[in-house]
Structures are given as structure tokens and as C-alpha cells.
Design an enzyme around this catalytic site. Structure first.
Site, PDB file in Angstrom:
ATOM      1  N   HIS A  33      22.208  81.601   4.999  1.00 56.31           N
ATOM      2  CA  HIS A  33      23.263  82.612   4.881  1.00 56.31           C
ATOM      3  C   HIS A  33      24.593  81.967   4.515  1.00 56.31           C
ATOM      4  CE1 HIS A  33      25.490  86.330   6.039  1.00 56.31           C
ATOM      5  NE2 HIS A  33      26.431  85.441   6.320  1.00 56.31           N
ATOM      6  N   GLU A  34      25.006  80.987   5.293  1.00 57.63           N
ATOM      7  CA  GLU A  34      26.308  80.371   5.044  1.00 57.63           C
ATOM      8  C   GLU A  34      26.331  79.621   3.715  1.00 57.63           C
ATOM      9  OE1 GLU A  34      28.761  81.279   6.673  1.00 57.63           O
ATOM     10  OE2 GLU A  34      27.763  82.132   8.424  1.00 57.63           O
ATOM     11  N   HIS A  59      27.304  81.837   0.948  1.00 56.15           N
ATOM     12  CA  HIS A  59      28.756  81.933   0.776  1.00 56.15           C
ATOM     13  C   HIS A  59      29.285  80.754  -0.040  1.00 56.15           C
ATOM     14  CE1 HIS A  59      29.435  85.386   3.274  1.00 56.15           C
ATOM     15  NE2 HIS A  59      29.064  84.805   4.396  1.00 56.15           N
ATOM     16  N   HIS A  86      28.662  81.349  -3.632  1.00 51.91           N
ATOM     17  CA  HIS A  86      29.592  82.365  -4.141  1.00 51.91           C
ATOM     18  C   HIS A  86      30.935  81.713  -4.464  1.00 51.91           C
ATOM     19  CE1 HIS A  86      31.064  86.811  -3.547  1.00 51.91           C
ATOM     20  NE2 HIS A  86      31.233  86.372  -4.775  1.00 51.91           N
TER      21      HIS A  86
END
Length: 704
Positions: A497-498, A501, A504
Site C-alpha cells: 500500500h505505502e 503512494h 504515485h
């Protein structure tokens, strides 16, 4: 969780402090005061330094303020009729980049430095710069020149992203109250400064908390030997248990002694209770009053205006509808857990009180997973040594997004355990950015999991591109002698998940720093990273992420099948808890007369069906309230509607490692950064309006 260096220009708070700011900075002609900063502004370079002493942090903070103020002053004195796109709008963007990068070096160390004095100096720098940010954000002379430019320039002749920058600048100026009478502006300014300091202190208190409890080996019953052997012992031959995640969750999930779990849960949810309760009692009314002065009914209405949800009405309807749909599932899961507890109490000779306590929840949810799906997380984690997981994760992201990662040798980092990687486009060899991995807990370190945007990927004054830089900061268990750090499957999911980021942040290619990386709507920012969590539930991906830490054997097909099948275990209670937190957040930011602890207790009983422990105050430990998610915690669930739609309609359909779909995702979702609205990016990717069908299916609910 995403923590951005650019949350400032969105007018939001950030972890460690608030930067509530419309950065009205200035132009090329007036750059001389910042020449000292220009030496490190170069394309394709990571210019960040992590060796500043407390004295240097203090000195450079004052220098940054002095230099930047001179630039603001110069543009404020410019004849309004002389304002042009080049000497105002483009100049704003140029100076903004320099300020952001320098500020990052001053305020990021508070979250990661091993030196307490450096952390303290960095925290003070953040407070000082936040006050300065607010002063500069509320300069009406600058605002009037921006408004004049918008009214007089030919918007059709400037690029769409520049037009968006101009329109957002005017909007943020109004959201700072610059269209209001001077007296009202001064009131808002004073309150914002106070809010900023309160936010910084709230999260500093949590980061610096060093509470630990002491237990005998008997009181740690059923915990594995490798965990117990990793603990620090007291002079009395007992064991120290901290409230950091690598200690807290193993105890709550596996310790069979109810009293031990009760003490841990009580301590965990009373961290910083006294000081942070006082902070919330000051912070929430201040937010409400600022919103009122700006013409909004509540703080929640104020922040939601800039999100995809748009209004509290839409958020409330979404949460209430989902809560009702999940109610039967939650009831069934609670009944199953209660039967487990009754049976175990009888077997172990414990008193059965006929209810699920807060300290029972993690423990019996773990048992549910083991009984229903035969998934033993202690056995499973032996297949997830951190080096293997990291290698597999990096390989999957490289293949999926058409990237290549290279570890930097002898990298300049803030701690010897931190690693640095360079990211390149696999096809062209172009350097896109760099990322740090800071994986293990330390004293005073940020104690959750987050991606910090450190250096914006955007255009520089000469037209070249500054590389984006991000840091992934998590707290996995430390390696032990003869044994690497082993991750639970939920930690592998957090890692994915992290890192979503991080991608992104790195893959965004925007002109303006304001739109770089993850600088999108708060209720859209989790979409890309949540979508990528799906890979840790795919058998082929899990094979790439796993290998037994001792003998190197692959994870068995039988264990994989059980793990993948367990995805829906406890999904009702887990989602209902997210709804509880979202409702508490919404309530506190719509009615400041409410008591935070009482409101949390109310929703725990009404929605989750598990009472909060009397004497605790979970909201005082809820870093999101002071870390940029105020009135917006619902965004985690809201974003999942979109992320599941993307995954099931595209990746699941075409193949999750399909490079064409991966590049489509990179180009249409990651690359635009915040230069487009989130809903526009979604529709470009899906070629239709998003819907809830996949999201409901992912929760074990019937789709309409």
C-alpha cells in the site's frame, strides 16, 4: 497514509504540523534573495541533506524566512497593471519549488532523526515555518495581483495545467479569507497559527511516547518463543513490551491471557491522553470558527468542498448505507467470536463475562482466521523475510509499471538502516526519481506507516525537470541474531500500500510543484495505493514475494490457497471499525460540543457492537485528526470504491501483470498527479462512470 511535502498548497494539515497556505511566491526578476538556494536546484538530482545540526536547522530556518519574505515583499510592491503570466504565475511556481525543497530538509527530520535534539529543532522549525506560511498565505497584496491576472489574461492562451494553477490559486486565496474584511482576516490568521502548533504538538506527543509495560513469561502465554526472546528484559527477569506496532499487535493477536491484553489495550488507547485530549478540545472549536468566518456551516463542509465527495450529506449517506449493508455480516461475525470466547474460557478456566471486550477483538479475529481457513500467521510469516518481500515487491512494481530500480551505494541517508533507490523508465532510461526505504522502528521515529513526499517532480525555471523524491517510513520488526525481520501478511499488504503512494509520487509528471505526486483530492489520494493491495491476495504474486527464511523453500500451494481464501475473514467487523472512525471524525468536525471519547464510545457500541474500554480516549491517539485527514477519514473507504472498480474491471479482467494495463494505469492515474480532477482520471481509465459493484463484492456483499 500519505504525508506530502505539498499538502501546504492544498490548504490541508499534514502529519507533524499544519501548512495551511496559499504560497503566493514571486518571480524570476526578484530571485536574487534566493540565489543561495539556487545551487542545489538542478534537474535529475536529489538535493536533500540529512546531516544538519540543530543549530544549522535553526539558522537555515531564519534564512529561509528572510529570503522568501523579500521575494513576497517585492511582488507585493509591483504595480498591479504590470502583472503578467511570466512575472507572476510562472514565477510563483519557480520560487515555490525552492521553498518546498529547503523546507523539507528542515521539517522532515522530526519524524526520522535518531538524534532527539535534531528532532526537537526540526519540530520547532516546522512550527516557525508554519507560522510564516500562514503570514505569507494571507497577504492580500499578493492575492489581489493573482486575481487581477485571472481577470485580465487570456486563459485560452495558457496551457491547461497553468490555467488550473491560476484558478486554484484564486480559490485557495478565498479559502484563506483574503476576500474578507481585514479584521476577519486577522482573526483567521491568528487561529490558523494556533491550529498549526496544536497539530504539530499532537503528533509529536505520539511520536515521542515511550510507554512500556512489564510482564512475566506466564503473562505472555501463547506468544511464540522468537517474539519473547526478542524482548528486552528487566532486572527482575520480566519482559518490556512497548506500544509500538511490532510489540502491540503480536500481543493483542496471540496472547491468551485476557488481563495482559486488557492492560495493553488500555495503555495503547490512553497514550498521550491528557495532553492530546486538551489539544483536541482547543483544536476542534478553532477549526469550526475558521470555517464559520469563511462562510461554511462546519469544518467538515469546508474541507469536503475540495474533495470528490463535495458535501457532508454525501459522506453521511455513504457511511450509513454501508453500515446497514454490513450489519448482518457484523452480527454473524460477533456471534462466532463470542462462541469462541465462551469455549476458550471454559477450557482455560477463565471467567466468561458474556461479551466481546475491546481487548478481545484482535485475539479472537486471529482465532477465527485460523479456525475457518487454517491460516496460522506465525507459520506464514516464516515465508515472508523482509529481504525476499522487498525484492519481490520491487520486481512486481518494475514489471507492472515499466520501471527499473537501482539501489544507490554509499547513499546519503538519515540512518544507517535506510536505503535509497533510483527509479528509471525501463524503455527510455530516463531518471524519474528516487525513494528511501526506512523500515524499522527507532526511538522518536514516526510510529505508523506512511509515504512522505520530499522533493516535488516538476519543471524548473530552465525547463528541465526536477526529479521526485519520496520516503517510505514504516515500523517492521527488527532482525534478530540469525533471523531476518519476518513480516505478517497484513504487514506485506501495508508495504504494498505505502509503496503504491511512492510510485504515485515518482511517476507523476507535472509542470507545477503544486500538482506533483500525490497532490490530489484527499478522498482520492488512497485510490492508487489501495488498488495495488490486491496483488498481495494473488497466488502468483505471493509466490514472488515469499521464500522460507531458513531453508529457502517456496510457500506451499495449500497454504497459498488458504491465505487467498481468507481475504474475506472478519471483513464485516474490520469495515465497521473503519466506519466508526469515519463517523467519529465527521461528528467531531460538524459538532464541536461533542466529547471525543464519548462519541467514539457511542459509535463503537452502535456500529461495531464492541464497547470502548472505559477510561480510554482513542481519538487522543488518532493521528489522522491532526495529520491532514480532518473531516476526511471516510476517504479510505470512499477511495476503495474506485480502487476496486479499477482492479476488477481492468487488471483482473486483462491479467494483473499485463504490461499494457500497467502502463495505462501509470499514464492515466499516476502520471497526471493533481493536474486533473480525480473523477476525470477515473473516467479516463475506466471509460465510464465508476460504480460500487466491485467494492461491495470485495466485502462479501451482494452487488446490485
Amino acid at each position: 497514509m500519505i504525508v506530502q511535502c505539498l499538502l501546504a498548497v492544498r490548504g490541508l494539515h499534514r502529519v507533524g504540523g499544519s501548512r495551511i497556505l496559499f504560497r503566493m511566491t514571486l518571480g524570476r526578476e526578484e530571485m536574487s534573495p534566493l540565489q543561495a538556494m539556487s545551487s542545489y536546484m538542478a534537474a535529475g538530482r536529489n538535493v536533500l541533506r540529512w546531516d544538519l545540526s540543530p543549530e544549522q536547522i535553526k539558522t537555515r530556518t531564519e534564512e529561509l524566512i528572510s529570503q522568501t519574505k523579500q521575494v513576497y515583499d517585492a511582488i507585493g510592491m509591483r504595480d498591479i497593471k504590470e502583472v503578467t503570466y511570466e512575472n507572476c504565475l510562472q514565477a510563483l511556481a519557480d520560487i515555490e519549488v525552492k521553498y518546498i525543497v529547503e523546507r523539507t530538509m528542515l521539517d522532515f527530520p522530526q519524524h526520522v532523526s535518531s538524534d532527539k535534539e535534531v528532532r526537537a529543532a526540526s519540530t520547532e522549525a516546522d512550527k516557525r515555518l508554519s507560522r510564516f506560511d500562514i503570514e505569507m498565505s494571507m497577504r492580500q497584496d499578493i492575492f489581489l495581483r493573482i486575481v487581477h491576472l485571472k481577470e485580465t489574461c487570456d486563459l485560452e492562451k495558457i496551457k491547461p495545467e497553468a490555467r488550473r494553477y491560476l484558478e486554484k490559486s484564486v480559490k485557495m486565496g478565498k479559502r484563506n479569507g483574503l476576500h474578507l474584511p481585514e479584521q476577519v482576516q486577522n482573526e483567521i490568521k491568528a487561529m490558523k497559527k494556533r491550529m498549526s502548533e496544536l497539530c504539530i504538538d499532537f503528533n509529536k506527543n505520539l511520536n515521542e511516547d515511550d510507554t512500556f509495560l512489564v510482564f512475566s513469561k506466564a503473562e505472555l502465554g501463547a506468544l511464540p518463543d522468537d517474539f519473547i526472546n526478542s524482548l528486552e528484559k528487566t532486572d527482575g527477569d520480566k519482559y518490556k513490551i512497548t506500544l509500538k506496532y511490532p510489540h502491540y499487535f503480536p500481543v493483542m493477536k496471540k496472547c491468551c491471557v485476557p488481563e495482559t491484553r486488557r492492560k495493553m489495550e488500555m495503555a495503547f488507547n490512553t497514550r498521550c491522553k491528557e495532553e492530546n485530549t486538551v489539544i483536541l478540545q482547543q483544536l476542534l472549536p478553532l477549526r469550526a470558527e475558521v470555517a464559520r468566518l469563511l462562510g461554511y456551516s462546519t469544518h467538515a463542509d469546508f474541507v469536503l468542498e475540495m474533495n470528490t465527495a463535495k458535501s457532508t450529506r454525501h459522506v453521511t449517506a455513504f457511511l450509513d448505507d454501508l453500515s446497514q449493508k454490513l450489519k448482518p455480516l457484523g452480527e454473524a461475525e460477533r456471534e462466532f467470536i463470542l462462541n469462541l470466547k465462551k469455549k476458550e474460557c471454559k477450557e482455560r478456566g477463565f471467567e466468561y463475562d458474556g461479551k466481546i471486550n475491546a481487548w478481545d477483538l484482535h485475539y479472537y479475529m486471529t482465532q477465527t482466521e485460523e479456525l475457518k481457513y487454517s491460516v496460522d500467521q506465525e507459520t506464514l510469516k516464516e515465508y515472508f523475510p523482509i529481504e525476499v518481500v522487498t525484492e519481490g515487491l520491487l520486481n512486481i512494481y518494475q514489471e507492472l509499471l515499466g520501471l527499473s530500480f537501482e539501489q544507490v551505494t554509499d547513499a546519503h541517508v538519515w540512518n544507517k538502516s535506510v536505503t535509497l533507490y533510483t527509479v528509471k523508465d525501463k524503455a527510455t532510461g530516463e531518471v524519474l526519481g528516487q525513494f528511501y526505504l526506512d523500515l524499522y522502528p527507532r526511538e522518536g521515529k514516526y510510529n505508523h506507516a506512511a509515504c512522505f513526499g520530499l522533493q516535488p517532480g516538476c519543471l524548473l525555471p530552465d525547463g528541465s525537470r526536477m526529479m521526485s523524491v519520496a520516503a517510505l517510513v514504516v515500523n517492521f520488526s527488527q532482525p534478530l541474531a540469525g533471523r531476518p525481520s519476518l513480516l505478517r501478511h497484513d504487514e506485506v499488504r501495508t508495504y504494498f500500500h505505502e509503496f503504491g503512494h511512492v510510485m504515485h509520487q515518482i511517476c507523476a509528471q507535472t509542470d507545477f510543484a503544486r500538482f506533483s505526486g500525490t497532490n490530489v483530492e484527499t478522498d482520492f489520494v488512497e485510490v492508487p495505493s489501495q488498488m495495488l493491495e490486491n496483488w498481495v491476495w494473488d497466488a502468483d504474486s505471493l509466490r514472488r514475494l515469499s521464500k522460507h527464511y531458513r531453508h529457502g523453500s517456496p510457500i506451499t500451494d495449500d497454504l497459498l490457497e488458504k491465505l487467498v481464501a481468507s481475504r474475506l475473514v472478519n471483513t464485516g467487523l474490520l469495515t465497521l471499525r473503519q466506519i466508526v472512525l469515519s463517523k467519529v471524525d465527521q461528528s467531531l468536525h460538524t459538532n464541536t460540543a461533542l466529547d471525543a471519547a464519548s462519541e467514539y464510545a457511542k459509535y463503537c457500541t452502535e456500529i461495531l457492537g464492541v464497547a470502548a474500554t472505559p477510561g480510554t480516549n482513542m481519538p487522543a491517539t488518532f493521528g489522522h485528526l491532526a495529520g491532514g485527514y480532518d473531516g476526511q477519514y471516510y476517504g479510505y473507504l470512499w477511495s476503495e470504491v474506485f480502487s476496486m472498480d479499477m482492479f476488477y474491471s481492468c487488471f483482473k479482467k486483462e491479467g494483473i501483470m499485463n504490461p499494457e494495463v500497467g502502463m495505462k494505469y501509470r499514464n492515466l492515474i499516476l502520471k497526471p498527479g493533481g493536474s486533473l480532477d480525480g473523477m476525470d482520471m477515473l473516467q479516463n481509465f475506466l471509460t465510464r462512470e465508476p460504480n460500487q459493484k466491485a467494492f461491495l463484492m470485495s466485502r462479501g456483499l451482494p452487488a446490485p
